[in-house]
Design a protein around this motif. Structure first.
Motif, mmCIF file in Angstrom:
data_model
loop_
_atom_site.group_PDB
_atom_site.id
_atom_site.type_symbol
_atom_site.label_atom_id
_atom_site.label_comp_id
_atom_site.label_asym_id
_atom_site.label_seq_id
_atom_site.Cartn_x
_atom_site.Cartn_y
_atom_site.Cartn_z
ATOM 1 N N CYS A 41 0.815 -1.217 0.000
ATOM 2 C CA CYS A 41 0.000 0.000 0.000
ATOM 3 C C CYS A 41 0.849 1.267 0.000
ATOM 4 N N ILE A 42 1.885 1.291 0.810
ATOM 5 C CA ILE A 42 2.708 2.495 0.907
ATOM 6 C C ILE A 42 3.405 2.824 -0.418
ATOM 7 N N PRO A 43 4.083 1.879 -1.077
ATOM 8 C CA PRO A 43 4.719 2.236 -2.361
ATOM 9 C C PRO A 43 3.714 2.666 -3.436
ATOM 10 N N MET A 44 2.540 2.052 -3.458
ATOM 11 C CA MET A 44 1.544 2.439 -4.457
ATOM 12 C C MET A 44 0.989 3.830 -4.176
ATOM 13 N N THR A 45 0.808 4.169 -2.905
ATOM 14 C CA THR A 45 0.328 5.495 -2.547
ATOM 15 C C THR A 45 1.374 6.549 -2.877
ATOM 16 N N VAL A 46 2.644 6.249 -2.631
ATOM 17 C CA VAL A 46 3.720 7.189 -2.972
ATOM 18 C C VAL A 46 3.764 7.400 -4.487
ATOM 19 N N HIS A 47 3.610 6.335 -5.253
ATOM 20 C CA HIS A 47 3.606 6.463 -6.712
ATOM 21 C C HIS A 47 2.398 7.278 -7.181
ATOM 22 N N ALA A 48 1.251 7.095 -6.546
ATOM 23 C CA ALA A 48 0.058 7.867 -6.891
ATOM 24 C C ALA A 48 0.280 9.346 -6.604
ATOM 25 N N TYR A 49 0.950 9.655 -5.495
ATOM 26 C CA TYR A 49 1.232 11.050 -5.176
ATOM 27 C C TYR A 49 2.198 11.662 -6.187
ATOM 28 N N ARG A 50 3.210 10.907 -6.582
ATOM 29 C CA ARG A 50 4.162 11.425 -7.578
ATOM 30 C C ARG A 50 3.485 11.651 -8.923
ATOM 31 N N ALA A 51 2.572 10.767 -9.286
ATOM 32 C CA ALA A 51 1.834 10.952 -10.540
ATOM 33 C C ALA A 51 0.985 12.211 -10.477
ATOM 34 N N PHE A 72 -0.543 -0.391 -13.239
ATOM 35 C CA PHE A 72 -0.520 0.216 -11.908
ATOM 36 C C PHE A 72 -1.939 0.465 -11.414
ATOM 37 N N GLY A 73 -2.789 0.938 -12.305
ATOM 38 C CA GLY A 73 -4.176 1.195 -11.921
ATOM 39 C C GLY A 73 -4.897 -0.056 -11.477
ATOM 40 N N VAL A 74 -4.695 -1.137 -12.199
ATOM 41 C CA VAL A 74 -5.368 -2.393 -11.853
ATOM 42 C C VAL A 74 -4.827 -2.958 -10.542
ATOM 43 N N CYS A 75 -3.503 -2.942 -10.364
ATOM 44 C CA CYS A 75 -2.917 -3.458 -9.116
ATOM 45 C C CYS A 75 -3.370 -2.644 -7.913
ATOM 46 N N THR A 76 -3.381 -1.337 -8.045
ATOM 47 C CA THR A 76 -3.824 -0.512 -6.937
ATOM 48 C C THR A 76 -5.323 -0.659 -6.724
ATOM 49 N N LEU A 77 -6.048 -0.886 -7.795
ATOM 50 C CA LEU A 77 -7.481 -1.144 -7.684
ATOM 51 C C LEU A 77 -7.733 -2.369 -6.814
ATOM 52 N N LEU A 78 -6.940 -3.397 -6.999
ATOM 53 C CA LEU A 78 -7.127 -4.632 -6.251
ATOM 54 C C LEU A 78 -6.628 -4.546 -4.814
ATOM 55 N N GLY A 106 -10.368 5.191 -5.678
ATOM 56 C CA GLY A 106 -9.215 5.974 -6.113
ATOM 57 C C GLY A 106 -8.660 5.513 -7.441
ATOM 58 N N GLU A 107 -8.578 4.239 -7.626
ATOM 59 C CA GLU A 107 -7.981 3.751 -8.862
ATOM 60 C C GLU A 107 -8.963 3.746 -10.018
ATOM 61 N N ILE A 108 -10.243 3.695 -9.745
ATOM 62 C CA ILE A 108 -11.201 3.909 -10.827
ATOM 63 C C ILE A 108 -11.027 5.328 -11.356
ATOM 64 N N LEU A 109 -10.786 6.289 -10.456
ATOM 65 C CA LEU A 109 -10.536 7.654 -10.903
ATOM 66 C C LEU A 109 -9.259 7.742 -11.722
ATOM 67 N N PHE A 110 -8.197 7.025 -11.326
ATOM 68 C CA PHE A 110 -6.958 7.006 -12.114
ATOM 69 C C PHE A 110 -7.202 6.421 -13.495
ATOM 70 N N LEU A 111 -7.941 5.320 -13.561
ATOM 71 C CA LEU A 111 -8.194 4.674 -14.853
ATOM 72 C C LEU A 111 -9.053 5.546 -15.758
ATOM 73 N N VAL A 112 -10.033 6.245 -15.192
ATOM 74 C CA VAL A 112 -10.852 7.153 -15.983
ATOM 75 C C VAL A 112 -10.022 8.321 -16.476
ATOM 76 N N ASP A 113 -9.148 8.843 -15.623
ATOM 77 C CA ASP A 113 -8.274 9.953 -16.024
ATOM 78 C C ASP A 113 -7.335 9.522 -17.140
ATOM 79 N N THR A 114 -6.803 8.302 -17.050
ATOM 80 C CA THR A 114 -5.915 7.783 -18.090
ATOM 81 C C THR A 114 -6.673 7.577 -19.393
ATOM 82 N N ALA A 115 -7.890 7.075 -19.324
ATOM 83 C CA ALA A 115 -8.671 6.822 -20.524
ATOM 84 C C ALA A 115 -9.120 8.126 -21.191
#
Length: 71
Positions: free
Chosen positions: A27-37, A48-54, A60-69
């Motif tokens: 959780c911590i490395p994925m949250t840090v990566h989300a903050y850097r993004a 990354f979106g799918v792994c963090t989604l799971l 949060g990761e649905i929002l990342f995937l929508v933003d990417t799409a």
């Protein structure tokens, strides 16, 4: 703006996972990566979106995937 909301949901998920020590290892490395993004306004990969989604935050990761799409 979606990346900020996604980061906040990742942060909430990480704090919630703090109740058990083992989930913090991913959780911590994925949250840090989300903050850097969010901070650098960079693209996040779908993997990354799918792994963090799971593992961290569903909303949060649905929002990342929508933003990417949308880009």
């Amino acid at each position: 703006m979606m990346k900020l909301a996604a980061f906040i949901f990742c942060l909430i998920g990480t704090i919630h996972a703090g109740l058990a020590i083992f989930p913090l290892f991913w959780c911590i490395p994925m949250t840090v990566h989300a903050y850097r993004a969010y901070k650098d306004n960079t693209e996040v990969s779908i993997a990354f979106g799918v792994c963090t989604l799971l593992f961290v935050s569903l909303v949060g990761e649905i929002l990342f995937l929508v933003d990417t799409a949308s880009n």
